[in-house]
Write a protein that holds these residues in place. Structure first.
Motif, PDB file in Angstrom:
ATOM      1  N   THR A  53      -5.818   9.779   8.538  1.00 39.51           N
ATOM      2  CA  THR A  53      -4.485   9.266   8.878  1.00 39.51           C
ATOM      3  C   THR A  53      -4.071   8.307   7.767  1.00 39.51           C
ATOM      4  N   LYS A  59       1.400  -2.122  18.470  1.00 40.93           N
ATOM      5  CA  LYS A  59      -0.043  -2.374  18.459  1.00 40.93           C
ATOM      6  C   LYS A  59      -0.616  -2.290  19.879  1.00 40.93           C
ATOM      7  N   ASN A  94      -8.041   3.421  13.160  1.00 42.82           N
ATOM      8  CA  ASN A  94      -7.789   3.031  11.773  1.00 42.82           C
ATOM      9  C   ASN A  94      -6.473   2.266  11.595  1.00 42.82           C
ATOM     10  N   TRP A  95      -5.505   2.470  12.502  1.00 42.51           N
ATOM     11  CA  TRP A  95      -4.182   1.848  12.347  1.00 42.51           C
ATOM     12  C   TRP A  95      -3.909   0.716  13.329  1.00 42.51           C
ATOM     13  N   ASN A 153      -0.817   7.271   6.633  1.00 42.62           N
ATOM     14  CA  ASN A 153       0.267   6.295   6.751  1.00 42.62           C
ATOM     15  C   ASN A 153       0.669   6.158   8.218  1.00 42.62           C
ATOM     16  N   TRP A 154       1.541   5.215   8.507  1.00 36.25           N
ATOM     17  CA  TRP A 154       1.890   4.936   9.911  1.00 36.25           C
ATOM     18  C   TRP A 154       2.505   6.149  10.605  1.00 36.25           C
ATOM     19  N   ILE A 214       0.350   8.375  12.669  1.00 37.40           N
ATOM     20  CA  ILE A 214       0.037   8.010  14.061  1.00 37.40           C
ATOM     21  C   ILE A 214       1.075   8.653  14.990  1.00 37.40           C
ATOM     22  N   ARG A 259      -2.991  -2.408  11.681  1.00 37.99           N
ATOM     23  CA  ARG A 259      -1.831  -2.338  10.785  1.00 37.99           C
ATOM     24  C   ARG A 259      -0.579  -1.798  11.459  1.00 37.99           C
ATOM     25  N   ALA A 260      -0.589  -1.734  12.798  1.00 40.22           N
ATOM     26  CA  ALA A 260       0.612  -1.267  13.508  1.00 40.22           C
ATOM     27  C   ALA A 260       1.764  -2.196  13.130  1.00 40.22           C
ATOM     28  N   GLU A 277      -7.048   7.069  14.851  1.00 42.72           N
ATOM     29  CA  GLU A 277      -5.993   6.177  15.335  1.00 42.72           C
ATOM     30  C   GLU A 277      -6.443   4.720  15.290  1.00 42.72           C
TER      31      GLU A 277
END
Ligand code: FAQ
Length: 311
Positions: free
Chosen positions: A114, A64, A53-54, A116-117, A120, A57-58, A51
């Motif tokens: 993970t 975010k 990882n994103w 792509n978005w 998540i 980029r949220a 998680e």
């Protein structure tokens, strides 16, 4: 003798009493708990990585903030659980070293990437959903410090699960591309989520003894079935399809029939051969090594203080 102690211990368990750190306990009970709580703590910590990882980029500031809070919660869960495990006479350093040397495990699920978005969303919905299904009964586990940690952790996990479902709802009701991402995330996370409950009851080596000691309250297959029964209607609500041709409601048993995950893949993943095992352990090793100077400084400081006090 030991037999009498063991009988008295079992009587306390059968009477649904909590076992506390200073109580007498069979050595195997202590070892089983160290293994299970240690693995659980490692899972919370390693579970931050997919998680994390994103976070950068949220898609919005709000998403975010929410994700950041969730990942921080996981760190907190890891800390409660390491502390609870320490009451059994093992140190956090020991547990960490056993993780890094491959002696201890962490949940198979965190060895999947993970991509792509929507992943998540799927992690929150399915992975936290499976975690809660497993952890709610553990609030009544026989070891006091573990059961109390579970009560706190479960409250936070249910918020995590809802935030994941909320991401899925947004994606599933979005543009055709977003919908496709949501379906793709469900396709990839479905079977790995089913694997979180552990091998089938036939292959579960620890279940019998752990259930006698009320360390575990349910079998792996019981919880997997409950998870499927809870999750399929949620997928329907999202308008997404569960990637299982055999999935069908079984009126007689009052639950769904479903396909088992690929157990060969599961055993490969827990042996260290999953898609991200190396990357995950490498990240933990780096964090451990990078923190060495700080641990050394704390020890040096404590020693200096003790010397000043003339100890
Ligand atoms: N992954 O005889 P059993 C979270 C191993 S939730 C890896 O059935 P047991 C929250 C097992 O250790 C995830 N290994 O074992 C979060 C044993 O190997 P060993 C963590 C697995 O213990 C969400 C062997 O297979 N939750 O982190 C797995 O009776 C989102 C034989 O299995 C917990 O740890 C697996 N999935 O039952 C964080 C809950 N399954 O040790 C971030 C507490 C089995 O002999 C983001 N744990 N193995 O070498 C438990 O309830 C139990 O330990 C089970 C396994 C049910 C996982």
């Amino acid at each position: 003798g030991t037999e009498e102690l063991e009988a008295a211990f079992q009587a306390r368990i059968d009477n649904n009493e909590r076992i506390e750190p200073k109580d007498w306990m069979p050595e195997h009970y202590r070892k089983t708990l160290i293994r299970m709580m240690g693995q659980h703590a490692h899972s919370e910590i390693v579970g931050q990585l997919p998680e994390g990882n994103w976070i950068t980029r949220a898609p919005t500031l709000e998403r975010k903030q929410i994700l950041l809070a969730k990942v921080q919660d996981e760190a907190g869960h890891g800390l409660y659980l390491y502390s609870a495990a320490e009451t059994l006479g093992v140190t956090r350093d020991d547990l960490t070293e056993q993780l890094l040397s491959g002696k201890m495990k962490y949940s198979s699920i965190f060895n999947y990437p993970t991509l792509n978005w929507a992943d998540i969303g799927a992690v929150g919905w399915l992975v936290d959903g499976a975690a809660i299904m497993n952890q709610v009964p553990l609030q009544r586990t026989s070891y006091g410090p573990y059961s109390r940690a579970m009560i706190r952790i479960c409250k936070e996990e249910s918020f995590h699960q809802r935030q994941g479902f909320d991401i899925m709802r947004k994606m599933a009701n979005g543009t055709p591309e977003q919908r496709e991402m949501a379906q793709d995330a469900l396709n990839r996370f479905w079977y790995p989520s089913l694997m979180m409950f552990g091998p089938s009851d036939k292959e579960s080596v620890h279940s019998d003894q752990s259930m006698k000691w009320r360390i575990k309250i349910n079998t792996n297959d019981e919880l997997r079935q409950k998870f499927v029964d809870q999750t399929v209607p949620q997928a329907e609500f999202l308008g997404l399809s569960v990637p299982d041709d055999k999935l069908a409601w079984n009126e007689e048993k009052g639950g769904y029939d479903f396909s088992e995950p690929d157990w060969n893949e599961f055993f490969q993943v827990i042996k260290g051969n999953g898609p991200c095992n190396e990357e995950r352990i490498e990240a933990r090793r780096k964090a451990w090594d990078d923190g060495a100077w700080f641990r050394d400084a704390l020890t040096a400081h404590a020693e200096k203080q003790a010397q000043r006090r003339g100890e």
